[in-house]
Design a protein around this motif. Structure first.
Motif, mmCIF file in Angstrom:
data_model
loop_
_atom_site.group_PDB
_atom_site.id
_atom_site.type_symbol
_atom_site.label_atom_id
_atom_site.label_comp_id
_atom_site.label_asym_id
_atom_site.label_seq_id
_atom_site.Cartn_x
_atom_site.Cartn_y
_atom_site.Cartn_z
ATOM 1 N N LEU A 1 116.799 3.823 131.410
ATOM 2 C CA LEU A 1 116.580 4.963 129.849
ATOM 3 C C LEU A 1 117.465 4.367 128.581
ATOM 4 O O LEU A 1 118.024 2.918 129.403
ATOM 5 C CB LEU A 1 117.902 5.859 130.568
ATOM 6 N N THR A 2 117.525 3.801 128.012
ATOM 7 C CA THR A 2 118.444 3.429 126.557
ATOM 8 C C THR A 2 119.697 3.928 126.357
ATOM 9 O O THR A 2 120.159 3.570 125.451
ATOM 10 C CB THR A 2 117.003 3.387 125.243
ATOM 11 N N ASP B 1 123.065 6.726 127.796
ATOM 12 C CA ASP B 1 122.971 8.482 128.419
ATOM 13 C C ASP B 1 122.239 9.975 128.043
ATOM 14 O O ASP B 1 122.361 10.049 127.017
ATOM 15 C CB ASP B 1 124.683 8.561 128.666
ATOM 16 N N VAL B 2 122.377 10.223 129.328
ATOM 17 C CA VAL B 2 121.051 11.341 128.742
ATOM 18 C C VAL B 2 122.027 12.859 129.890
ATOM 19 O O VAL B 2 121.999 12.563 130.991
ATOM 20 C CB VAL B 2 119.724 12.037 129.498
ATOM 21 N N ASN C 1 114.742 14.913 125.964
ATOM 22 C CA ASN C 1 114.156 13.634 126.902
ATOM 23 C C ASN C 1 113.746 14.322 127.692
ATOM 24 O O ASN C 1 113.756 14.666 128.865
ATOM 25 C CB ASN C 1 115.394 13.110 127.258
ATOM 26 N N VAL D 1 112.430 13.035 131.306
ATOM 27 C CA VAL D 1 114.284 13.302 132.063
ATOM 28 C C VAL D 1 113.904 14.403 132.905
ATOM 29 O O VAL D 1 113.437 14.676 133.771
ATOM 30 C CB VAL D 1 115.543 13.334 131.925
ATOM 31 N N GLU E 1 122.520 5.384 131.321
ATOM 32 C CA GLU E 1 122.344 4.069 130.856
ATOM 33 C C GLU E 1 121.267 2.923 132.193
ATOM 34 O O GLU E 1 123.244 2.867 132.954
ATOM 35 C CB GLU E 1 122.175 3.472 129.523
#
Length: 113
Positions: A49-50, A52-53, A76, A79, A111
């Motif tokens: 991950l680039t 936080d999701v 995303n 995800v 991330e």
């Protein structure tokens, strides 16, 4: 000589039964809540991950005590696919389910460096 053999046999049987009774079998720890079960299933993703999701997973429990993902609200797509693949039709313990059959579970994937 006969009594000595009998005494050794009795001592051996008593000793082995005490040893067998005192062992504690190792039980695999079952998650006690639904959030713990979901967290365990979502460990070690196979992508980076680039940023936080955050996601909210709407799921129900079917008659076989399996999770069925209804929706994953996140921007995303990777995800979303990951969560659906990891959670759909995974069996849960009775302790993790409780009495409810429908859940909304918030998820935060952080991330990785």
């Amino acid at each position: 000589m006969k009594t000595l053999k009998m005494l050794v046999l009795v001592v051996a049987i008593a000793f082995s039964s005490v040893l067998a009774a005192s062992t504690n079998p190792i039980e695999e720890a079952q998650p006690s809540t639904l959030t713990e079960a979901v967290g365990d299933l979502l460990k070690n993703p196979d992508f980076q991950l680039t940023k936080d999701v955050n996601a909210v997973v709407d799921l129900i429990i079917n008659e076989n005590d399996e999770m069925v993902v209804i929706s994953v609200s996140t921007d995303n797509k990777a995800v979303e696919r990951y969560i659906k693949n990891r959670l759909n039709y995974k069996k849960l313990s009775k302790d993790a389910i409780g009495l409810n059959r429908s859940f909304k579970v918030p998820i935060k994937m952080v991330e990785t460096n």
